[in-house]
Design an enzyme around this catalytic site. Structure first.
Site, short mmCIF file in Angstrom:
data_model
loop_
_atom_site.label_atom_id
_atom_site.label_comp_id
_atom_site.label_asym_id
_atom_site.label_seq_id
_atom_site.Cartn_x
_atom_site.Cartn_y
_atom_site.Cartn_z
N ASP A 157 0.82 -1.11 0.04
CA ASP A 157 0.04 0.02 -0.12
C ASP A 157 0.81 1.23 -0.12
OD1 ASP A 157 -2.19 1.70 0.25
OD2 ASP A 157 -2.81 1.18 2.00
N ASP A 214 -8.17 -6.85 1.06
CA ASP A 214 -7.25 -6.93 2.03
C ASP A 214 -8.06 -6.26 3.31
OD1 ASP A 214 -6.80 -4.04 1.36
OD2 ASP A 214 -5.67 -4.27 3.26
N CYS A 268 -15.10 -25.92 9.04
CA CYS A 268 -13.90 -25.28 8.78
C CYS A 268 -12.82 -26.25 8.54
CB CYS A 268 -13.34 -24.17 9.69
SG CYS A 268 -11.87 -23.36 9.48
N CYS A 321 -9.41 -25.74 8.70
CA CYS A 321 -8.08 -25.11 9.29
C CYS A 321 -7.71 -25.98 10.32
CB CYS A 321 -8.26 -23.58 9.69
SG CYS A 321 -8.77 -23.48 11.47
N CYS A 381 -9.29 -25.58 13.71
CA CYS A 381 -10.52 -26.43 13.94
C CYS A 381 -10.36 -28.02 14.15
CB CYS A 381 -11.60 -26.12 12.93
SG CYS A 381 -12.28 -24.41 13.11
N HIS A 392 -7.37 -19.69 12.20
CA HIS A 392 -8.88 -19.90 11.82
C HIS A 392 -9.52 -18.93 11.12
CE1 HIS A 392 -13.02 -20.79 11.71
NE2 HIS A 392 -13.18 -19.74 12.40
ZN ZN Z 1 -11.06 -23.05 11.50
#
Ligand code: ZN
Length: 392
Positions: free
Chosen positions: A103, A284, A323, A325, A328, A354
């Site tokens: 940026d 973003d 999820c 991830c 999780c 997560h």
């Molecule tokens: Zn997760």
């Protein structure tokens, strides 16, 4: 170490964008950069200071992130762009071999710097770190971003606050356009000298939520160069949501279909889907890691939840049962709540993993839904479930 170790190992692949599918205004495509392809829509994690707070870059990659953002204002102040250049550029410095976008610092100067003077030649501001005085000019901002070596760099812009009136927004547009010409001249000069990494410069369309100013500025910005992509700035800065959606609908018709559109600073899960529905491709926001620091996590069925809540005390389900991830897969809400309540650092890391995966995966799923033509019905149902969960 050679003078320019980054460019010596970098391919000279051109920047390009391939539009694969459309579902109404929603788009699926691939943005190609010298450091790899970015399937769009795509959520870019923010590594303000060259770090996505609390995570190693392997975790950022494991979350599925393809392109990350870093910040000119912050890296200029600390550790300094020349130091980053001498250490091989930002990719080498932060150990990220994928695409990076920096940026320009316009937003930070206008939102973080303590005292400022906005002039036609640039902005005078005081560092938020030590009060020292600095001036950003369009030329310096390009120099800094060349030194950092990101794939995509941004033109310097004036970003007025959400409630800016027509006259203020018009003046900011005028200045932003003049600065864009200067950024481009500087960028072309440096590129012609060679010895720098392959980069592309994105302009930023401003105009607040004033339709005539947005339309006019988009036209002027597009006339000013053959850009590989366009950024939409000045939204998500405090304006009402319906104004933001209307502005995006207006810009969808004004921006070229064969170039990516980057909506700066957006956002939260619901904002992401609403913006994809209106033709935006790149996003973003610091929210995944910032929310994690506050003990907050996103779920598809219950909206945004704070793990501090007593109701999670004996909850042995993962944060979001849907999820995929690492958090999780291994940890339950009861343990995460304990970590949050105890102020343990691990809570921030696990929730960052997560939240980041949640946003990246939402963009991935949106892409697949655009591809099979089910985006609009899917996103409507998703938003309804998400919002209903929040009010439960
Ligand atoms: Zn997760």
């Amino acid at each position: 170490m050679s003078a320019d170790p980054v460019s010596s190992r970098r391919a000279t692949a051109p920047f390009s964008y391939r539009l694969d599918a459309r579902d109404g205004p929603a788009r699926a495509g691939v943005f190609t950069t010298p450091h790899g392809d970015v399937p769009t829509p795509s959520f870019m994690p923010v590594g303000t200071l060259g770090t996505v707070k609390g995570l190693v870059m392997e975790e950022v990659a494991a979350a599925g992130a393809r392109m990350v953002l870093a910040n000119t204002y912050h890296l200029y102040l600390r550790p300094g762009h020349e130091l980053v250049r001498s250490l091989g550029g930002l990719h080498a410095f932060m150990r990220w071999d994928g695409p990076i976008l920096t940026d320009s610092g316009g937003y930070q100067v206008f939102s973080h710097a303590e005292i400022r003077q906005v002039r036609d030649d640039g902005v005078v501001f005081k560092s938020h770190l030590d009060g020292s005085s600095h001036m950003f000019t369009p030329e310096l901002v390009v120099d800094i971003q060349r030194a950092l070596g990101a794939d995509v760099i941004m033109a310097f812009d004036e970003c007025p606050p959400g409630g800016a009136d027509h006259a203020h927004a018009r003046e900011a547009n005028r200045r932003t356009l003049a600065w864009l010409h200067r950024c481009r001249t500087r960028f072309d000069e440096l590129k012609a000298r060679g010895g720098y990494p392959a980069q592309t410069l994105f302009p930023i369309v401003q105009g607040n939520v004033h339709d005539d100013l947005r339309r006019e500025h988009a036209g002027q910005v597009l006339e000013a160069g053959d850009w590989q992509g366009t950024a939409i700035g000045g939204l998500s800065v405090g304006e009402a949501k319906p104004d933001m959606w209307r502005t995006l609908e207006l810009l969808d018709g004004a921006l070229p279909a064969d170039r990516p559109r980057y909506l700066m600073g957006v956002g939260y899960p619901d904002d992401l889907l609403e913006a994809i529905a209106r033709g935006c491709d790149l996003f973003d926001c610091v929210a995944p890691t910032r929310n994690a620091r506050h003990g907050t996590a996103w779920t598809s069925g219950e909206g945004q939840v704070n793990l501090k809540a007593a109701r999670f005390r004996e909850d042995t389900r993962p944060v979001d049962p849907g999820c995929d991830c690492g958090t999780c897969a291994r940890y339950d809400r009861a343990y995460l709540r304990h970590l949050v309540v105890a102020g343990e650092w691990l809570a921030i890391r696990l929730l960052s993993v997560h939240n980041l995966r949640f946003m990246v995966r939402l963009a991935e799923e949106a892409r697949a839904r655009v591809g099979d033509g089910s985006f609009h019905s899917w996103s409507r149902a998703w938003l309804e479930r998400y919002k209903q969960g929040e009010t439960r």
